[in-house]
Design an enzyme around this catalytic site. Sequence first.
Site, mmCIF file in Angstrom:
data_model
loop_
_atom_site.group_PDB
_atom_site.id
_atom_site.type_symbol
_atom_site.label_atom_id
_atom_site.label_comp_id
_atom_site.label_asym_id
_atom_site.label_seq_id
_atom_site.Cartn_x
_atom_site.Cartn_y
_atom_site.Cartn_z
ATOM 1 N N ARG A 281 0.821 -1.222 0.000
ATOM 2 C CA ARG A 281 0.000 0.000 0.000
ATOM 3 C C ARG A 281 0.858 1.276 0.000
ATOM 4 N NH1 ARG A 281 -3.335 -3.470 -0.647
ATOM 5 N NH2 ARG A 281 -5.451 -3.518 0.210
ATOM 6 N N SER B 191 -10.892 -0.803 3.491
ATOM 7 C CA SER B 191 -10.093 -0.858 4.733
ATOM 8 C C SER B 191 -9.720 0.560 5.141
ATOM 9 C CB SER B 191 -8.800 -1.640 4.507
ATOM 10 O OG SER B 191 -9.063 -2.916 3.988
ATOM 11 N N GLU C 20 -5.063 3.857 5.945
ATOM 12 C CA GLU C 20 -4.831 3.598 4.530
ATOM 13 C C GLU C 20 -5.514 4.715 3.734
ATOM 14 O OE1 GLU C 20 -7.097 1.229 1.718
ATOM 15 O OE2 GLU C 20 -5.709 -0.396 2.195
HETATM 16 N N1 EPU Z 1 -10.297 -10.695 10.364
HETATM 17 C C1 EPU Z 1 -10.848 -10.565 11.635
HETATM 18 N N2 EPU Z 1 -12.013 -9.873 11.751
HETATM 19 C C2 EPU Z 1 -12.676 -9.356 10.690
HETATM 20 C C3 EPU Z 1 -12.129 -9.525 9.391
HETATM 21 C C4 EPU Z 1 -10.927 -10.191 9.267
HETATM 22 O O1 EPU Z 1 -10.297 -11.015 12.614
HETATM 23 O O2 EPU Z 1 -13.715 -8.718 10.902
HETATM 24 C C5 EPU Z 1 -8.976 -11.361 10.233
HETATM 25 C C6 EPU Z 1 -9.080 -12.827 9.873
HETATM 26 O O3 EPU Z 1 -8.046 -13.493 10.536
HETATM 27 C C7 EPU Z 1 -8.795 -12.818 8.383
HETATM 28 C C8 EPU Z 1 -7.797 -11.681 8.261
HETATM 29 O O4 EPU Z 1 -8.237 -10.731 9.228
HETATM 30 O O5 EPU Z 1 -8.251 -14.008 7.957
HETATM 31 C C9 EPU Z 1 -7.739 -11.044 6.894
HETATM 32 O O6 EPU Z 1 -9.015 -10.562 6.549
HETATM 33 P P1 EPU Z 1 -9.407 -10.200 5.033
HETATM 34 O O7 EPU Z 1 -9.063 -11.333 4.141
HETATM 35 O O8 EPU Z 1 -10.801 -9.711 5.044
HETATM 36 O O9 EPU Z 1 -8.397 -9.064 4.649
HETATM 37 P P2 EPU Z 1 -7.879 -7.720 5.346
HETATM 38 O O10 EPU Z 1 -6.472 -7.945 5.794
HETATM 39 O O11 EPU Z 1 -8.827 -7.195 6.383
HETATM 40 C C10 EPU Z 1 -6.839 -6.855 3.120
HETATM 41 C C11 EPU Z 1 -6.876 -5.590 2.342
HETATM 42 C C12 EPU Z 1 -8.174 -5.483 1.568
HETATM 43 C C13 EPU Z 1 -8.256 -6.671 0.606
HETATM 44 C C14 EPU Z 1 -8.181 -7.956 1.420
HETATM 45 C C15 EPU Z 1 -8.105 -9.165 0.537
HETATM 46 C C16 EPU Z 1 -5.530 -4.041 3.622
HETATM 47 C C17 EPU Z 1 -5.496 -2.849 4.514
HETATM 48 N N3 EPU Z 1 -6.725 -4.452 3.234
HETATM 49 O O12 EPU Z 1 -7.879 -6.753 4.089
HETATM 50 O O13 EPU Z 1 -8.154 -4.305 0.790
HETATM 51 O O14 EPU Z 1 -9.464 -6.638 -0.134
HETATM 52 O O15 EPU Z 1 -6.987 -7.956 2.245
HETATM 53 O O16 EPU Z 1 -6.863 -9.221 -0.087
HETATM 54 O O17 EPU Z 1 -4.461 -4.567 3.276
HETATM 55 C C18 EPU Z 1 -8.756 -2.004 0.811
HETATM 56 O O18 EPU Z 1 -7.552 -1.783 0.647
HETATM 57 O O19 EPU Z 1 -9.599 -1.092 0.915
HETATM 58 C C19 EPU Z 1 -9.190 -3.383 0.914
HETATM 59 C C20 EPU Z 1 -10.474 -3.725 1.081
#
Ligand code: EPU
Length: 334
Positions: A162, A235, A330
């Site tokens: 990012r 995010s 972000e």
């Molecule tokens: N999780 C929780 N609680 C929640 C949601 C997630 O504990 O409410 C934990 C779980 O362990 C899960 C992990 O977080 O396995 C990862 O969750 P998720 O796959 O939803 O991804 P994220 O890390 O929250 C990132 C990006 C997203 C992107 C997804 C998928 C960032 C800041 N965000 O989110 O990007 O879509 O991975 O690759 O890196 C964005 O940038 O706006 C965005 C949506």
Amino acid sequence: MISLEKNKAIDKLLSFGVKAETYRYFRIKKTSDLYTVLKSNSLPLRVLGGGSNILWTKKFQGLLLHIDTKGISVEDESDSHVIINIQAGENWHQIVLWALKNNYGGIENLALIPGSVGAAPIQNIGAYGVELKEVFIECTAINTETLKSRIFSLKECKFNYRDSIFKNQKINKYIITSVKIKLTKKGYHKLSTNYGDIRKILGSDVPSPSKIAKAVIKIRKSKLPDPKIMGNCGSFFKNPIINKKLFDKILTRHPKIPNYLVNKKYKIPAAWLIEKLNLKGYREGNVGTHKDQALIIVNYGNSSGSDILKLSSMIQKEVYECFEIKLVPEVVIW
Ligand code: EPU
């Protein structure tokens, strides 16, 4: 002759759905207009793409340039690849759909990411195991002071999670006007199916760019609120990357903390930290965290940018007090 719009409400251009106003506004339909406007401008400047990553907190006393240039051209082609050049104002997801229609691969995991093509390199957009940098060749950008156009190669962009040179050394110094990416043709695709539930959704299907995109769209739609229905910017914070010492300290209290090793450091899902504090689905007036994805701050209606900022500061404070981790937004705060 260029005529700037005055004291313009731009609420509809921002996916957070908050009230927003700018002192002067101009929509750039042709890159040549960008030169004309910049030449005569003496006001503070901001550049808006798709408006899907901006939290607007107060009236801007300057000139907002809304980049809305369109166009996509095939620059080069071989048996295995195609290089395309895309104007900055194109919508990113429309480009993904265009690629899929032509059976080109490389950006299918980045389906449904809101925002414009010109904004994509600024934060090296990424999702479901793929980042823009993997298909990026170069971008063209105009220096806002000298008005000279130059090319930034993949290396010069200094992409990271990012992050890019446009958020650091060159912040506010360049306006990206077009982006060149390299996509694969049938028989040469390098598919990425390892993230989260992609493989599960594909089942026994032989993966292809369009099947992966379909799976990604399904996952996104199940977790991420549609900004047209509920204001949000995806995010709100980046996932923090912490050192081993801090990680080990947290691990003693939370042996099940999810983590991903990145260059000998630990990337922790910010959503997990927020959920651990019982703040998933938390609501204060018309602002809250989403019930299915704790990292997304949502506007339930009529919230102001400063209401959202207030909630985000509260989350940062709580996370720091409990985990000693500083969450970094972000989203760009204006
Ligand atoms: N999780 C929780 N609680 C929640 C949601 C997630 O504990 O409410 C934990 C779980 O362990 C899960 C992990 O977080 O396995 C990862 O969750 P998720 O796959 O939803 O991804 P994220 O890390 O929250 C990132 C990006 C997203 C992107 C997804 C998928 C960032 C800041 N965000 O989110 O990007 O879509 O991975 O690759 O890196 C964005 O940038 O706006 C965005 C949506």
